[in-house]
Design an enzyme around this catalytic site. Structure first.
Site, PDB file in Angstrom:
ATOM      1  N   ASP A   1       8.603  -1.498   8.372  1.00 31.43           N
ATOM      2  CA  ASP A   1       7.610  -2.258   9.143  1.00 31.43           C
ATOM      3  C   ASP A   1       7.392  -3.679   8.640  1.00 31.43           C
ATOM      4  O   ASP A   1       6.663  -4.448   9.270  1.00 31.43           O
ATOM      5  CB  ASP A   1       6.268  -1.508   9.104  1.00 31.43           C
ATOM      6  CG  ASP A   1       6.382  -0.173   9.815  1.00 31.43           C
ATOM      7  OD1 ASP A   1       6.032   0.852   9.210  1.00 31.43           O
ATOM      8  OD2 ASP A   1       6.873  -0.165  10.957  1.00 31.43           O
TER       9      ASP A   1
ATOM     10  N   HIS B   1       6.048   3.635   0.548  1.00 33.61           N
ATOM     11  CA  HIS B   1       6.546   4.708   1.418  1.00 33.61           C
ATOM     12  C   HIS B   1       6.328   6.037   0.714  1.00 33.61           C
ATOM     13  O   HIS B   1       6.397   6.137  -0.510  1.00 33.61           O
ATOM     14  CB  HIS B   1       8.041   4.520   1.702  1.00 33.61           C
ATOM     15  CG  HIS B   1       8.492   5.262   2.917  1.00 33.61           C
ATOM     16  ND1 HIS B   1       8.872   6.576   2.861  1.00 33.61           N
ATOM     17  CD2 HIS B   1       8.574   4.897   4.208  1.00 33.61           C
ATOM     18  CE1 HIS B   1       9.202   6.993   4.073  1.00 33.61           C
ATOM     19  NE2 HIS B   1       9.030   5.983   4.917  1.00 33.61           N
TER      20      HIS B   1
HETATM   21  C1  SDX Z   1       6.189   4.447   8.174  1.00 35.02           C
HETATM   22  O1  SDX Z   1       7.102   8.912   6.493  1.00 35.02           O
HETATM   23  C2  SDX Z   1       7.870   8.139   7.126  1.00 35.02           C
HETATM   24  O2  SDX Z   1       9.094   8.306   7.126  1.00 35.02           O
HETATM   25  C3  SDX Z   1       7.205   7.016   7.884  1.00 35.02           C
HETATM   26  C4  SDX Z   1       8.117   5.965   8.449  1.00 35.02           C
HETATM   27  C5  SDX Z   1       8.938   6.500   9.607  1.00 35.02           C
HETATM   28  O3  SDX Z   1       9.987   5.908   9.904  1.00 35.02           O
HETATM   29  O4  SDX Z   1       8.467   7.445  10.285  1.00 35.02           O
HETATM   30  O5  SDX Z   1       8.992   5.472   7.464  1.00 35.02           O
HETATM   31  C6  SDX Z   1       7.325   4.807   9.043  1.00 35.02           C
HETATM   32  O6  SDX Z   1       5.110   4.947   8.376  1.00 35.02           O
HETATM   33  C7  SDX Z   1       6.414   3.511   7.029  1.00 35.02           C
HETATM   34  C8  SDX Z   1       5.115   3.265   6.175  1.00 35.02           C
HETATM   35  C9  SDX Z   1       4.274   2.268   6.962  1.00 35.02           C
HETATM   36  N1  SDX Z   1       2.921   2.105   6.293  1.00 35.02           N
HETATM   37  C10 SDX Z   1       2.626   0.989   5.665  1.00 35.02           C
HETATM   38  O7  SDX Z   1       3.406   0.068   5.427  1.00 35.02           O
HETATM   39  C11 SDX Z   1       1.166   0.909   5.240  1.00 35.02           C
HETATM   40  C12 SDX Z   1       1.083   0.364   3.801  1.00 35.02           C
HETATM   41  N2  SDX Z   1       1.634   1.349   2.921  1.00 35.02           N
HETATM   42  C13 SDX Z   1       0.755   2.315   2.371  1.00 35.02           C
HETATM   43  O8  SDX Z   1      -0.438   2.561   2.991  1.00 35.02           O
HETATM   44  C14 SDX Z   1       1.431   3.408   1.596  1.00 35.02           C
HETATM   45  O9  SDX Z   1       2.471   2.884   0.886  1.00 35.02           O
HETATM   46  C15 SDX Z   1       1.902   4.603   2.364  1.00 35.02           C
HETATM   47  C16 SDX Z   1       0.858   5.148   3.282  1.00 35.02           C
HETATM   48  C17 SDX Z   1       3.124   4.274   3.162  1.00 35.02           C
HETATM   49  C18 SDX Z   1       2.198   5.656   1.332  1.00 35.02           C
HETATM   50  O10 SDX Z   1       0.955   5.902   0.711  1.00 35.02           O
HETATM   51  P1  SDX Z   1       0.862   6.735  -0.606  1.00 35.02           P
HETATM   52  O11 SDX Z   1       1.571   8.022  -0.411  1.00 35.02           O
HETATM   53  O12 SDX Z   1      -0.543   6.786  -1.103  1.00 35.02           O
HETATM   54  O13 SDX Z   1       1.716   5.843  -1.587  1.00 35.02           O
HETATM   55  P2  SDX Z   1       2.057   6.292  -2.986  1.00 35.02           P
HETATM   56  O14 SDX Z   1       1.597   7.675  -3.292  1.00 35.02           O
HETATM   57  O15 SDX Z   1       3.498   6.022  -3.136  1.00 35.02           O
HETATM   58  O16 SDX Z   1       1.115   5.288  -3.841  1.00 35.02           O
HETATM   59  C19 SDX Z   1       1.359   5.185  -5.172  1.00 35.02           C
HETATM   60  C20 SDX Z   1       0.458   4.046  -5.654  1.00 35.02           C
HETATM   61  C21 SDX Z   1      -1.033   4.243  -5.357  1.00 35.02           C
HETATM   62  O17 SDX Z   1      -1.704   3.558  -6.407  1.00 35.02           O
HETATM   63  P3  SDX Z   1      -2.263   4.421  -7.691  1.00 35.02           P
HETATM   64  O18 SDX Z   1      -3.238   5.450  -7.153  1.00 35.02           O
HETATM   65  O19 SDX Z   1      -1.032   5.063  -8.333  1.00 35.02           O
HETATM   66  O20 SDX Z   1      -2.929   3.392  -8.596  1.00 35.02           O
HETATM   67  O21 SDX Z   1       0.803   2.815  -4.995  1.00 35.02           O
HETATM   68  C22 SDX Z   1      -0.317   2.296  -4.328  1.00 35.02           C
HETATM   69  C23 SDX Z   1      -1.266   3.449  -4.115  1.00 35.02           C
HETATM   70  O22 SDX Z   1      -2.598   2.963  -4.022  1.00 35.02           O
HETATM   71  N3  SDX Z   1       0.160   1.757  -3.056  1.00 35.02           N
HETATM   72  C24 SDX Z   1      -0.033   0.512  -2.639  1.00 35.02           C
HETATM   73  C25 SDX Z   1       0.642   0.405  -1.409  1.00 35.02           C
HETATM   74  N4  SDX Z   1       1.218   1.572  -1.122  1.00 35.02           N
HETATM   75  C26 SDX Z   1       0.921   2.414  -2.139  1.00 35.02           C
HETATM   76  N5  SDX Z   1      -0.713  -0.517  -3.173  1.00 35.02           N
HETATM   77  C27 SDX Z   1      -0.706  -1.678  -2.472  1.00 35.02           C
HETATM   78  N6  SDX Z   1      -0.076  -1.859  -1.282  1.00 35.02           N
HETATM   79  C28 SDX Z   1       0.602  -0.839  -0.731  1.00 35.02           C
HETATM   80  N7  SDX Z   1       1.218  -1.000   0.447  1.00 35.02           N
END
Ligand code: SDX
Length: 393
Positions: A328, A270
């Site tokens: 989700d 998130h």
């Molecule tokens: C919603 O914003 C809101 O409030 C949204 C929401 C709402 O109610 O409106 O809460 C609803 O959209 C929830 C999120 C739903 N999306 C997903 O579940 C999709 C999977 N999650 C990701 O794509 C991701 O976690 C995000 C998009 C939610 C956040 O992406 P970020 O900002 O890139 O995550 P981060 O900066 O915290 O990542 C830090 C690290 C990164 O790796 P490094 O570059 O540090 O090596 O964590 C990794 C990312 O690659 N990472 C993941 C991951 N999510 C982040 N690796 C594997 N699986 C994942 N799901």
């Protein structure tokens, strides 16, 4: 009267706006709607009462709630001519495409609630959208499965009315299962608002130009559709089904950690929560309860989800990056058990979030200080240069 936050004057913020509606503490995993914790609202309140709270700032008295419920109930029907919009889509259209199109088209039918400068018209537009999104969403589903539209039954509560419009058919009697109605209402409540997420920010930006409220909400629907946002519930269940069994979890954990693999654990991580998403906790409890009551507690997808969560939360990659299940991760398991296809998961998220989008839009429009949104950029392109005729290139 609630205590109101007073920010430290030294508070420096990259905040896009001020808002008094929803507060998130990402480190603590806390979510408050007008000061009330989401777990208390999910356990003790219900969706229309939460709608009132988000819209007007206080929990309603019994009379206020009755009046509000009646106003919403009296607007559940769509203009009959709008049925043609549904029939203009291909049968295999994603329901989000239909919802996005029909919500935007509302501005062509409800002219008397499009003037954003008229507080009464803003109020009517708000009630109309909260009232009609269940009908639009249910009819998008009916159209996709080739069944006739089922009209609202205003003797039913909000969640029961939606379930009946989705699952009743003229050929048979349909009685709403109170267990499903309670689970549906809780899912609506858990998705109602969430501070300045991508789709809410989209609604605010569209609204800052003075666009009509229906167009603004349609913009929010479009943004929510993405798999990184509201589309994650559909993607998460598809992922859990692809995993299929507990012994295949390590393969997917490895893929999620592999930088060369675009795969991510859907329903994990998130932008704000660096602790458990409080909604995911409630959703997980609800999944256990609903699936047990439906007699499918041994649902393999739920078992995979729980084991995947357990393994991920012990894996340094996820722990170091503070990646936890979000709203989700479990919602799709419940919706699947209720009989919805995965294509309906995000439309149900959009239905639920409509009140959050509207509340935030109303808050912004009512603020006389607000100006049109105009984000700037860090320019990384070419510096100034003169035109070169094609023969000299
Ligand atoms: C919603 O914003 C809101 O409030 C949204 C929401 C709402 O109610 O409106 O809460 C609803 O959209 C929830 C999120 C739903 N999306 C997903 O579940 C999709 C999977 N999650 C990701 O794509 C991701 O976690 C995000 C998009 C939610 C956040 O992406 P970020 O900002 O890139 O995550 P981060 O900066 O915290 O990542 C830090 C690290 C990164 O790796 P490094 O570059 O540090 O090596 O964590 C990794 C990312 O690659 N990472 C993941 C991951 N999510 C982040 N690796 C594997 N699986 C994942 N799901």
């Amino acid at each position: 009267q609630a205590d109101v936050f007073t920010f430290d004057p030294g508070f420096t913020s990259t905040a896009s706006c001020e808002s008094a509606i929803t507060f998130i503490d990402g480190d603590k995993g806390e979510l408050l709607h007008r000061g009330y914790p989401i777990d208390q609202l999910a356990a003790k309140s219900h969706y229309l009462e939460v709608c009132y709270l988000l819209l007007y700032g206080e929990l309603p008295t019994a009379q206020q709630l009755e009046d509000f419920t009646n106003r919403v109930t009296n607007h559940t029907m769509l203009h009959e001519q709008m049925t043609h919009f549904f029939r203009g889509f291909r049968r295999d259209a994603h329901p989000m495409a239909i919802v996005c199109g029909v919500v935007g088209a509302m501005s062509a039918f409800y002219h008397d609630s499009t003037d954003v400068n008229d507080p009464w018209q803003r109020e009517v537009a708000s009630i109309r959208m909260i009232a009609k999104l269940p009908t639009i969403t249910a009819w998008a589903y009916k159209y996709s499965v080739g069944q006739p539209f089922v009209y609202p039954d205003n003797t039913l509560d909000y969640a029961s009315n939606f379930l009946r419009m989705c699952f009743a058919v003229p050929a048979e009697e349909y009685v709403v299962d109170p267990i499903l109605a309670r689970a549906m209402d809780r899912i609506f409540t858990l998705h109602a608002d969430h501070e300045q997420n991508a789709s809410t920010s989209t609604v605010r930006l569209a609204g800052s130009s003075g666009a009509n409220p229906f167009a603004c909400i349609a913009a929010g629907v479009a943004c929510l559709w993405g798999p990184a946002h509201g589309g994650a519930n559909e993607a998460a269940l598809n992922m859990l089904r692809e995993v299929g069994s507990v012994d295949r979890i390590p393969e997917f954990i490895a893929r999620a950690k592999d930088k060369d693999d675009p795969f991510r654990l859907m329903g994990f991580g998130h932008r704000v929560y660096k602790n458990f998403d409080p909604r995911a906790k409630v959703m997980k409890e609800s999944a256990d309860e609903v699936l047990a009551l439906l007699g499918v507690e041994n649902n393999p997808t739920l078992q995979v989800a729980k084991e995947l969560e357990k393994i991920a939360l012990e894996d340094p990659y996820f722990v170091d990056r503070k990646l936890y299940p979000n709203v989700d991760f479990y919602s799709g398991i419940i919706l699947d058990a209720m009989g919805f296809p995965t294509s309906m998961f995000t439309p149900i998220f959009a239905l639920s979030r409509t009140v959050g989008w509207i509340s935030q839009w109303k808050e912004m429009i009512a603020d006389e200080k607000q100006k049109i949104g105009r984000p700037r950029q860090l320019y990384t392109g070419a510096t100034h240069r003169d035109y070169i005729n094609v023969e000299n290139r």
